[in-house]
Design an enzyme around this catalytic site. Structure first.
Site, PDB file in Angstrom:
ATOM      1  N   ASN A 139       0.783  -1.244   0.000  1.00  0.00           N
ATOM      2  CA  ASN A 139       0.000   0.000   0.000  1.00  0.00           C
ATOM      3  C   ASN A 139       0.815   1.295   0.000  1.00  0.00           C
ATOM      4  O   ASN A 139       0.559   2.214   0.785  1.00  0.00           O
ATOM      5  CB  ASN A 139      -0.988  -0.007   1.173  1.00  0.00           C
ATOM      6  CG  ASN A 139      -1.980  -1.143   1.055  1.00  0.00           C
ATOM      7  OD1 ASN A 139      -2.331  -1.561  -0.043  1.00  0.00           O
ATOM      8  ND2 ASN A 139      -2.420  -1.674   2.187  1.00  0.00           N
ATOM      9  N   ASN A 151      -3.860  -0.322  -3.073  1.00  0.00           N
ATOM     10  CA  ASN A 151      -5.275  -0.662  -3.094  1.00  0.00           C
ATOM     11  C   ASN A 151      -6.128   0.554  -3.411  1.00  0.00           C
ATOM     12  O   ASN A 151      -5.651   1.696  -3.446  1.00  0.00           O
ATOM     13  CB  ASN A 151      -5.713  -1.342  -1.785  1.00  0.00           C
ATOM     14  CG  ASN A 151      -5.568  -0.435  -0.580  1.00  0.00           C
ATOM     15  OD1 ASN A 151      -5.621   0.780  -0.680  1.00  0.00           O
ATOM     16  ND2 ASN A 151      -5.387  -1.037   0.586  1.00  0.00           N
ATOM     17  N   SER A 164      -8.458   2.143  -1.785  1.00  0.00           N
ATOM     18  CA  SER A 164      -8.629   3.178  -0.761  1.00  0.00           C
ATOM     19  C   SER A 164      -7.453   4.144  -0.743  1.00  0.00           C
ATOM     20  O   SER A 164      -7.628   5.345  -0.506  1.00  0.00           O
ATOM     21  CB  SER A 164      -8.804   2.531   0.621  1.00  0.00           C
ATOM     22  OG  SER A 164      -7.645   1.815   0.993  1.00  0.00           O
ATOM     23  N   SER A 176      -6.547  -9.181   4.438  1.00  0.00           N
ATOM     24  CA  SER A 176      -5.669  -8.010   4.405  1.00  0.00           C
ATOM     25  C   SER A 176      -4.646  -8.161   3.282  1.00  0.00           C
ATOM     26  O   SER A 176      -4.336  -9.275   2.836  1.00  0.00           O
ATOM     27  CB  SER A 176      -4.944  -7.855   5.737  1.00  0.00           C
ATOM     28  OG  SER A 176      -3.958  -8.867   5.879  1.00  0.00           O
ATOM     29  N   THR A 177      -4.107  -7.039   2.836  1.00  0.00           N
ATOM     30  CA  THR A 177      -3.051  -7.074   1.819  1.00  0.00           C
ATOM     31  C   THR A 177      -1.861  -7.870   2.325  1.00  0.00           C
ATOM     32  O   THR A 177      -1.229  -8.621   1.570  1.00  0.00           O
ATOM     33  CB  THR A 177      -2.613  -5.646   1.453  1.00  0.00           C
ATOM     34  OG1 THR A 177      -3.745  -4.900   0.992  1.00  0.00           O
ATOM     35  CG2 THR A 177      -1.541  -5.665   0.371  1.00  0.00           C
ATOM     36  N   GLY A 178      -1.560  -7.734   3.621  1.00  0.00           N
ATOM     37  CA  GLY A 178      -0.398  -8.416   4.186  1.00  0.00           C
ATOM     38  C   GLY A 178      -0.466  -9.923   4.044  1.00  0.00           C
ATOM     39  O   GLY A 178       0.507 -10.561   3.641  1.00  0.00           O
ATOM     40  N   HIS A 221     -11.614  -6.596   7.919  1.00  0.00           N
ATOM     41  CA  HIS A 221     -10.419  -7.371   8.251  1.00  0.00           C
ATOM     42  C   HIS A 221     -10.463  -7.885   9.690  1.00  0.00           C
ATOM     43  O   HIS A 221     -11.028  -7.240  10.578  1.00  0.00           O
ATOM     44  CB  HIS A 221      -9.167  -6.510   8.076  1.00  0.00           C
ATOM     45  CG  HIS A 221      -9.012  -5.947   6.697  1.00  0.00           C
ATOM     46  ND1 HIS A 221      -9.069  -6.728   5.564  1.00  0.00           N
ATOM     47  CD2 HIS A 221      -8.808  -4.671   6.267  1.00  0.00           C
ATOM     48  CE1 HIS A 221      -8.911  -5.958   4.490  1.00  0.00           C
ATOM     49  NE2 HIS A 221      -8.755  -4.723   4.898  1.00  0.00           N
TER      50      HIS A 221
END
Length: 354
Positions: free
Chosen positions: A172, A194, A196, A275-277, A324
Site C-alpha cells: 500500500n 489498493n 482506498s 488483508s493485503t499483508g 479485516h
C-alpha cells in the site's frame, strides 16, 4: 600637550588589535566547525505507558504471543513443503495472481472480488493494459521479505536485513524516506496499491496526476500491483504511461482473490476481505524458499516494553474492522512461524541475527 592624544591613539590601536585577534579566532573556529557533522537529536523512543494505557486484554494476549514466539526458530522443511504445495494447488498464485494477456484474453468476464453481481468484459483497450508476459520469472527466490507497515518497525534497525532479501514486497505505497530507511529499507521489487489509497491519498486521480507519479519514484522500476480493474486503477496505469514512469503497473486477478479467500477460510479466517499483508504472504510462500515477515503486529502495544504503538510506522490510520480480522490473521501467521513454515520478526534486527 601631545601626550594625552598620543596615549588615546595607542589605547585605540590596542583595542582594535584585540578585537581583530578575537574576530580572527572566531572566524577560524567557525571555519573549522564546518567539517564537523552537525548535531542531530536521536529519534524519540516512546516511554513505557501506564497500565491504564494498555489496549483492552492486550497484556494477557501479548504474554501468550511472546511465550509462543520465544521458542528457537528453525525452518521445518517438511512443514514448509506441505503448506506451500497445498496453497499452490488450491490457489495457483504463480499463474493466477496477476492478470496477463495470456490468462485473460479479450472478451473475458472479470467478476469483481466481493461483488459477484458486478462484472467487467475485457475490451481491446483494457486488454492493452495487461502485462504482455508474466512479470514474475519462472523460478523460486531463495529469500523474500514481506514488509508490513506496523509501527513495530520503528527503531527496529531492520532496514539492512530487509535489503538482504532477494525479493522485497511492500504493501500500500508506504513512505520510505524521512529517516525511515534504517528501519524499513528502500529496496522494493513489488509494491501494492489498493483502491482506498488511490482515493484517499490521490483523490482517485481525478485531478492533477503528476504528484502521484512522482511519489512512485522511490520504488524505482518495481512492479506496482493494483488491486483491481477499477476506473481509478486504470487512471493510475494511464498516468504512469503518460509521465513515462519506470514503475511497471500490473493488476491483481480477482479470481486469485476468491481462491485465497476460500483457502484461508478453511484455515479459520472468516472475514469479508483478507488483508493485503496476508495476501502478499500467500504469494511469497509460492514464490520463495524462505519467507520473512516484518512489520506484522496487530496490537496497539509493543510486545517488548508494552509501550503504545500507532497503527502504521508513518501514521495512525486504522484498519476497517468490518472487513479485516487482523488478530486472527496474525495468530495464523504465528502458527506458521512456530511450525517453521515462515519467519515472523517481532524483535529488533541486530548484526548477525537472522
Amino acid at each position: 600637550m601631545l601626550g594625552q592624544p598620543l596615549r588615546s591613539l595607542y589605547s585605540l590601536f590596542f583595542t582594535l588589535l584585540c578585537l581583530g585577534t578575537l574576530l580572527t579566532i572566531v572566524i577560524w573556529h567557525m571555519g573549522d566547525n564546518n567539517n564537523v557533522e552537525p548535531y542531530r537529536p536521536p529519534r524519540h523512543k516512546k516511554s513505557p505507558p501506564r497500565l491504564s494505557e494498555l489496549c483492552k486484554g492486550c497484556g494477557e494476549v501479548i504474554a501468550k504471543v511472546k511465550e509462543r514466539y520465544s521458542q528457537n526458530w528453525m525452518k521445518q522443511e517438511n512443514n514448509y513443503t506441505k503448506f506451500r504445495s497445498e496453497l499452490s494447488s488450491k490457489c495457483n498464485g504463480f499463474d493466477k495472481a496477476i492478470i496477463t494477456q495470456a490468462n485473460t484474453p479479450v472478451g473475458s468476464k472479470i467478476v469483481f472480488d466481493g461483488q459477484k453481481k458486478r462484472s467487467l468484459e475485457v475490451t481491446p483497450e483494457i486488454f492493452s493494459t495487461f502485462a504482455k508476459e508474466h512479470p514474475l520469472p519462472n523460478q523460486t527466490w531463495d529469500t523474500c521479505a514481506v514488509v508490513g507497515n506496523g509501527e513495530i518497525l520503528t527503531d527496529s534497525g531492520c532496514g539492512k536485513m530487509i535489503h538482504s532479501a532477494q525479493f522485497v514486497i511492500r504493501c500500500n505505497l508506504p513512505p520510505l524516506e524521512d529517516d525511515y530507511e534504517k528501519d524499513v529499507g528502500t529496496k522494493t521489487d513489488l509494491v501494492t496499491a489498493n483502491l482506498s489509497i488511490l482515493k484517499k491519498k490521490y483523490g482517485a486521480l481525478q485531478g492533477r496526476r503528476r504528484p502521484f507519479v512522482e511519489s512512485l519514484g522511490i520504488y524505482g522500476n518495481s512492479l506496482l500491483l493494483l488491486s483491481g480493474l477499477t476506473s481509478e486503477c486504470l487512471r493510475a496505469v494511464y498516468s504512469i504511461e503518460d509521465f513515462e514512469s519506470p514503475i511497471r503497473p500490473v493488476f491483481f486477478n480477482p479470481e486469485y482473490f476468491q481462491k485465497l479467500a476460500v483457502f484461508w477460510r478453511s484455515q479459520g479466517i472468516k472475514a469479508l476481505r483478507l488483508s493485503t499483508g496476508i495476501m502478499m504472504t500467500s504469494l511469497a510462500l509460492e514464490l520463495c524458499a524462505n519467507v520473512h515477515l516484518y512489520g506484522f503486529w496487530p496490537f496497539s502495544n509493543h510486545p517488548h516494553g508494552l509501550y503504545a504503538l500507532t497503527n502504521h510506522y508513518y501514521d495512525d490510520a486504522q484498519f476497517n474492522a468490518k472487513f479485516h480480522v487482523m488478530p486472527i490473521e496474525f495468530d495464523l501467521l504465528l502458527q506458521l512461524h512456530s511450525q517453521g513454515v515462515l519467519r515472523l520478526h517481532l524483535e529488533d534486527c541486530r548484526p548477525g541475527k537472522t
